[in-house]
Design a protein around this motif. Structure first.
Motif, PDB file in Angstrom:
ATOM      1  N   ASN A 287      99.312 115.637 115.612  1.00  0.00           N
ATOM      2  CA  ASN A 287      98.700 116.436 114.413  1.00  0.00           C
ATOM      3  C   ASN A 287      99.003 115.615 113.166  1.00  0.00           C
ATOM      4  O   ASN A 287      98.113 115.553 112.100  1.00  0.00           O
ATOM      5  CB  ASN A 287      99.185 117.764 114.162  1.00  0.00           C
ATOM      6  CG  ASN A 287      98.437 118.704 115.259  1.00  0.00           C
ATOM      7  OD1 ASN A 287      97.509 118.378 115.772  1.00  0.00           O
ATOM      8  ND2 ASN A 287      99.052 119.965 115.386  1.00  0.00           N
ATOM      9  N   ASP A 317     105.051 114.252 107.692  1.00  0.00           N
ATOM     10  CA  ASP A 317     104.241 113.282 107.614  1.00  0.00           C
ATOM     11  C   ASP A 317     103.709 113.451 106.200  1.00  0.00           C
ATOM     12  O   ASP A 317     104.336 114.304 105.465  1.00  0.00           O
ATOM     13  CB  ASP A 317     102.646 113.554 108.552  1.00  0.00           C
ATOM     14  CG  ASP A 317     101.967 115.004 107.934  1.00  0.00           C
ATOM     15  OD1 ASP A 317     101.977 115.349 107.074  1.00  0.00           O
ATOM     16  OD2 ASP A 317     101.971 115.994 109.108  1.00  0.00           O
ATOM     17  N   GLN A 336      91.985 126.848 113.302  1.00  0.00           N
ATOM     18  CA  GLN A 336      92.388 125.781 112.538  1.00  0.00           C
ATOM     19  C   GLN A 336      92.243 125.918 110.994  1.00  0.00           C
ATOM     20  O   GLN A 336      91.576 127.092 110.629  1.00  0.00           O
ATOM     21  CB  GLN A 336      91.230 124.477 112.978  1.00  0.00           C
ATOM     22  CG  GLN A 336      91.223 124.169 114.459  1.00  0.00           C
ATOM     23  CD  GLN A 336      90.182 123.021 114.762  1.00  0.00           C
ATOM     24  OE1 GLN A 336      89.123 123.329 114.198  1.00  0.00           O
ATOM     25  NE2 GLN A 336      90.480 122.198 115.702  1.00  0.00           N
ATOM     26  N   THR A 348      90.969 121.022 119.569  1.00  0.00           N
ATOM     27  CA  THR A 348      90.767 122.361 120.111  1.00  0.00           C
ATOM     28  C   THR A 348      91.360 123.598 119.296  1.00  0.00           C
ATOM     29  O   THR A 348      90.999 124.380 119.575  1.00  0.00           O
ATOM     30  CB  THR A 348      91.213 122.554 121.576  1.00  0.00           C
ATOM     31  OG1 THR A 348      92.645 122.094 121.450  1.00  0.00           O
ATOM     32  CG2 THR A 348      90.446 121.302 122.349  1.00  0.00           C
ATOM     33  N   GLY A 349      92.272 123.262 118.468  1.00  0.00           N
ATOM     34  CA  GLY A 349      92.934 124.502 117.886  1.00  0.00           C
ATOM     35  C   GLY A 349      93.795 125.061 118.849  1.00  0.00           C
ATOM     36  O   GLY A 349      94.445 126.148 118.488  1.00  0.00           O
ATOM     37  N   LEU A 352      98.956 123.791 118.822  1.00  0.00           N
ATOM     38  CA  LEU A 352     100.283 124.276 117.998  1.00  0.00           C
ATOM     39  C   LEU A 352     100.621 125.793 119.008  1.00  0.00           C
ATOM     40  O   LEU A 352     101.561 126.255 119.099  1.00  0.00           O
ATOM     41  CB  LEU A 352     100.036 124.749 116.569  1.00  0.00           C
ATOM     42  CG  LEU A 352     100.168 123.572 115.609  1.00  0.00           C
ATOM     43  CD1 LEU A 352      99.960 123.618 114.352  1.00  0.00           C
ATOM     44  CD2 LEU A 352     101.464 123.027 116.038  1.00  0.00           C
TER      45      LEU A 352
HETATM   46  P1  ADP Z   1      94.033 120.995 116.681  1.00  0.00           P
HETATM   47  O1  ADP Z   1      94.906 119.976 116.012  1.00  0.00           O
HETATM   48  O2  ADP Z   1      93.881 120.797 118.166  1.00  0.00           O
HETATM   49  O3  ADP Z   1      93.077 121.623 115.818  1.00  0.00           O
HETATM   50  P2  ADP Z   1      96.615 122.724 116.379  1.00  0.00           P
HETATM   51  O4  ADP Z   1      96.774 124.095 117.199  1.00  0.00           O
HETATM   52  O5  ADP Z   1      97.385 121.653 116.998  1.00  0.00           O
HETATM   53  O6  ADP Z   1      94.872 122.469 116.707  1.00  0.00           O
HETATM   54  O7  ADP Z   1      96.665 122.823 114.974  1.00  0.00           O
HETATM   55  C1  ADP Z   1      95.809 123.952 114.335  1.00  0.00           C
HETATM   56  C2  ADP Z   1      95.589 123.728 113.050  1.00  0.00           C
HETATM   57  O8  ADP Z   1      96.592 123.417 112.099  1.00  0.00           O
HETATM   58  C3  ADP Z   1      94.667 122.304 113.052  1.00  0.00           C
HETATM   59  O9  ADP Z   1      93.490 122.240 113.173  1.00  0.00           O
HETATM   60  C4  ADP Z   1      95.058 121.835 111.476  1.00  0.00           C
HETATM   61  O10 ADP Z   1      94.079 122.430 110.478  1.00  0.00           O
HETATM   62  C5  ADP Z   1      96.282 122.473 111.016  1.00  0.00           C
HETATM   63  N1  ADP Z   1      97.482 121.629 111.217  1.00  0.00           N
HETATM   64  C6  ADP Z   1      98.238 121.141 112.218  1.00  0.00           C
HETATM   65  N2  ADP Z   1      99.147 120.250 112.098  1.00  0.00           N
HETATM   66  C7  ADP Z   1      98.886 119.797 110.758  1.00  0.00           C
HETATM   67  C8  ADP Z   1      99.492 118.736 109.973  1.00  0.00           C
HETATM   68  N3  ADP Z   1     100.388 117.941 110.354  1.00  0.00           N
HETATM   69  N4  ADP Z   1      98.826 118.413 108.794  1.00  0.00           N
HETATM   70  C9  ADP Z   1      97.853 119.317 108.276  1.00  0.00           C
HETATM   71  N5  ADP Z   1      97.308 120.235 109.086  1.00  0.00           N
HETATM   72  C10 ADP Z   1      97.814 120.555 110.322  1.00  0.00           C
END
Ligand code: ADP
Length: 671
Positions: A287, A317, A336, A348-349, A352
């Motif tokens: 991410n 980051d 997301q 895919t959201g 996390l």
């Molecule tokens: P995905 O990355 O597959 O969309 P995640 O569950 O990993 O799904 O993340 C959910 C959402 O959280 C992401 O779509 C993004 O909008 C936000 N996100 C996660 N990590 C970061 C990051 N390091 N910086 C900015 N936004 C983030």
């Protein structure tokens, strides 16, 4: 009218009992007509003597008269002979309670009713008629039927989904295994620069694909509460650095720096589930890389302050950050930050949500801080039991490095700080002054303005008798700065940097003679892994996989014999003593489970050979099947060299003998 009322009043005055009777009758009639349930009276032979309004409507008529004329009671039964059965039952028991019946209305529609009825008798016990009530439960019955149907359909869909996942898991992982394995072998052969890059791209794309597949499979397993956890000893450093390395390609294509810094206070070896930890880490690092366009992504691993035994993993980051209003949703599945995320960044959201579920199950905690435009900092804390063994590389001060001075030219602060910490830990003094006298130089080409600049830095190093100049380059990128080779560096150090590899490279390159190299590397031997011996039998029907596994095992220093199916495996084991058998579970003819069971029936010592299941299924239930069949351990496809080395190394000691623990049949490593 007036006269009629007055007359009734007069009669009532003369005969007060008659009035009371009429009033009581009127009350009962009103009750009879207005109760919501159907009420009836029938003769013993089924003639309808009385029916209230509710019953008349229930059966689709306008008046009681119409209903009475329509026929006898049994005509309304879907199965007319049921009426006789009921009458018999009534005569025997005197009454019926909540009896479920199907009736047909005037319009032909079927309804379901609950009947309560009794036999009316005279003072001599002679049966006179039947009386009863009918409650229409058609709507309730239909709802129940719909619910049962929906439940059955859901159960079936869930079963099909699990089945589909298991099949897909197998179908997708098997060819991916071959792609990854072959690309790995290809990359270890003598390749030209472009070919190496092609092979790397193949490998990285296959990894990426595998990641998505695993994510979907994992989410389903988490949903079904079927996530399994392992508890074996692993090297924490490898897991953290592997997570970073896996994303190196993506990071370098965006010119992001990736850094992994592990505090020397963190135990090198710990007990836990390495694969799950790596999964969470790659998700967070992935991410971070995805949502960062410029700068760096830094993974730090350090002990949690004031919490003995707990380790904090932090991914920082310099990316787009997360707006305050989205802080509450990002751990929810399929969520997301906004609808455009998928379009702009993919994903895919689920990442996390899975990470959080895994950490919950491991007893960990996850959190983050983030501001739009400034970047994010995701962290999680885990209690990881330390296992005795290796020292942290930074605790070593090899004679070859101690007291030396290194010139460090690296513009990125995070990379530079980490490198400084490592070098200082090894007893090296660090300078950034190019004119200062130094024993060796570590240079990032971007630290000097042009190729020419690098050439100068390197040749300057020569002139200043720096014996060595190490050039840092992102993995897969051109390493030599000038084509004439004039300023060829002593060695290229690939980014993202790995502490142990850097130490190994420095020691290898800075020692003058071969014997010195061996001596210099000795303290690292345990960490770098030694070559082992032993004869391994591989039972695998797929030719490509046979080849991949054979080559990997040979690389690890084992001798290999290959058979095609369970029958051949049995024959081989009965004829010769093997140190270990790698048994593919799915083979035509006799499969791995049957073959294992048959081997366990053989006389000693053949029955004691350690058997490791090779399974393409990463689905719940496979472990149990493997244990039941008598297997000792298992490895999932696609097989990675490191995992294969670990699992085989667990069961064969350095002399090629099966470890003594093998004799204790009741302690499989799988559970
Ligand atoms: P995905 O990355 O597959 O969309 P995640 O569950 O990993 O799904 O993340 C959910 C959402 O959280 C992401 O779509 C993004 O909008 C936000 N996100 C996660 N990590 C970061 C990051 N390091 N910086 C900015 N936004 C983030």
């Amino acid at each position: 009218m007036m006269r009629k009322v007055a007359w009734r009043r007069l009669v009532d005055r003369l005969n007060p009992d008659g009035r009371a009777l009429r009033e009581s009758e009127a009350r009962y009639r009103e009750l009879f007509e207005n109760v919501p349930d159907g009420v009836y009276e029938t003769s013993l032979d089924g003639r309808i003597l009385a029916a209230n309004r509710a019953l008349v409507r229930m059966l689709g008529y306008e008046t009681a008269e119409e209903l009475r004329e329509a026929g006898r009671a049994e005509q309304f039964y879907v199965e007319p002979r049921r009426r006789e059965e009921l009458a018999e039952e009534l005569r025997r028991t005197g009454s019926l309670q909540n009896y479920e019946l199907e009736l047909v209305r005037r319009d032909g529609r079927r309804i379901t009713v609950l009947e309560n009825s009794r036999v009316v008798k005279d003072e001599n016990g002679r049966e006179l008629c039947y009386q009863g009530t009918l409650t229409d439960i058609t709507a309730r019955k239909e709802a129940e039927r719909a619910l049962v149907l929906a439940r059955d359909q859901a159960l079936e869909a869930s079963r099909l989904k699990s089945q589909f996942l298991a099949n897909m898991s197998h179908e997708l992982r098997t060819p991916l295994n071959a792609v990854l394995g072959m690309a790995g072998l290809l990359m270890e052969s003598n390749l030209g620069r472009s070919e190496r890059e092609y092979a790397e791209t193949v490998q990285h794309s296959a990894h990426f694909l595998l990641e998505i597949i695993s994510q979907l499979l994992d989410f389903s397993s988490v949903e079904a509460g079927k996530l399994e956890f392992d508890a074996s000893v692993f090297r924490l450093r490898d897991v953290a650095e592997d997570a970073i390395t896996m994303l190196a390609d993506r990071a370098s294509s965006k010119q992001l720096e990736l850094v992994c810094s592990i505090d020397p206070e963190v135990p090198e070896l710990v007990r836990g589930d390495a694969a799950r930890l790596k999964q969470v880490l790659t998700n967070l690092v992935g991410n971070a890389v995805k949502f960062t366009e410029k700068g760096e992504v830094v993974l730090t691993v350090a002990p949690v302050k004031d919490r003995v035994g707990w380790t904090r993993f932090e991914v920082r980051d310099s990316g787009i950050g997360i707006p305050e209003e989205a802080h509450g949703i990002i751990f929810e599945p399929f969520r997301q930050v906004d609808g455009t995320t998928t379009r702009n960044y993919g994903g895919t959201g689920l990442g996390l949500a899975i990470a959080k579920q895994i950490l919950d199950k491991m007893g960990g905690e996850i959190g983050f801080e983030s501001r739009p435009g400034e970047g994010s900092r995701f962290w999680f804390d885990l209690a990881l039991a330390p296992a005795p063994g290796c020292r942290a590389p930074r605790r070593m001060q090899p004679a070859l490095l101690k007291g030396k001075t290194a010139l460090l030219a690296e513009p990125n602060l995070a990379v530079r700080t980490t490198l400084e910490e490592w070098l200082r830990g090894w007893g090296v003094e660090v300078t950034q002054d190019e004119t200062a006298k130094s024993d060796f130089a570590i240079i990032a080409p971007s630290a000097v303005a042009s190729e020419e600049g690098v050439r100068c830095a390197v040749s300057a190093g020569r002139e200043m008798q720096r014996p060595a100049c190490f050039l840092m380059a992102p993995m897969g990128e051109r390493a030599c700065c000038t084509p004439d080779g004039e300023c060829r560096p002593t060695a290229v150090i690939h980014k993202p940097l790995r502490e142990l590899s850097l130490l190994e490279t420095l020691l290898r390159e800075l020692s003058q003679k071969r014997e010195d190299t061996a001596a210099a590397l000795r303290p690292l031997a345990e960490q770098l892994g030694e070559r082992r011996g032993g004869l391994v039998l591989v039972a695998e029907d797929n030719k490509v996989n046979q080849h991949v596994i054979r080559r990997m095992l040979e690389k690890l220093g084992y001798q290999v014999a290959v058979v095609e199916n369970g029958h051949e495996a049995l024959e081989a084991v009965s004829e010769r003593r093997y140190s270990l058998v790698l048994m593919d579970c799915q083979m035509p003819g006799m499969d791995g489970f049957e073959a294992t069971a048959a081997i366990r029936e053989m006389p000693a010592p053949h029955c004691h050979v350690p058997i490791i299941a090779v399974t393409a299924h990463a689905i719940h239930g496979d472990r149990e099947r493997c244990i039941q069949a008598g297997m000792d351990d298992y490895i999932t496809k696609p097989i990675m060299l490191g995992d294969l080395g670990d699992v085989v190394g667990r069961w064969i000691d350095r002399s090629g003998e099966a470890r003594a623990v093998r004799q204790e049949r009741n302690t499989p490593a799988i559970d």
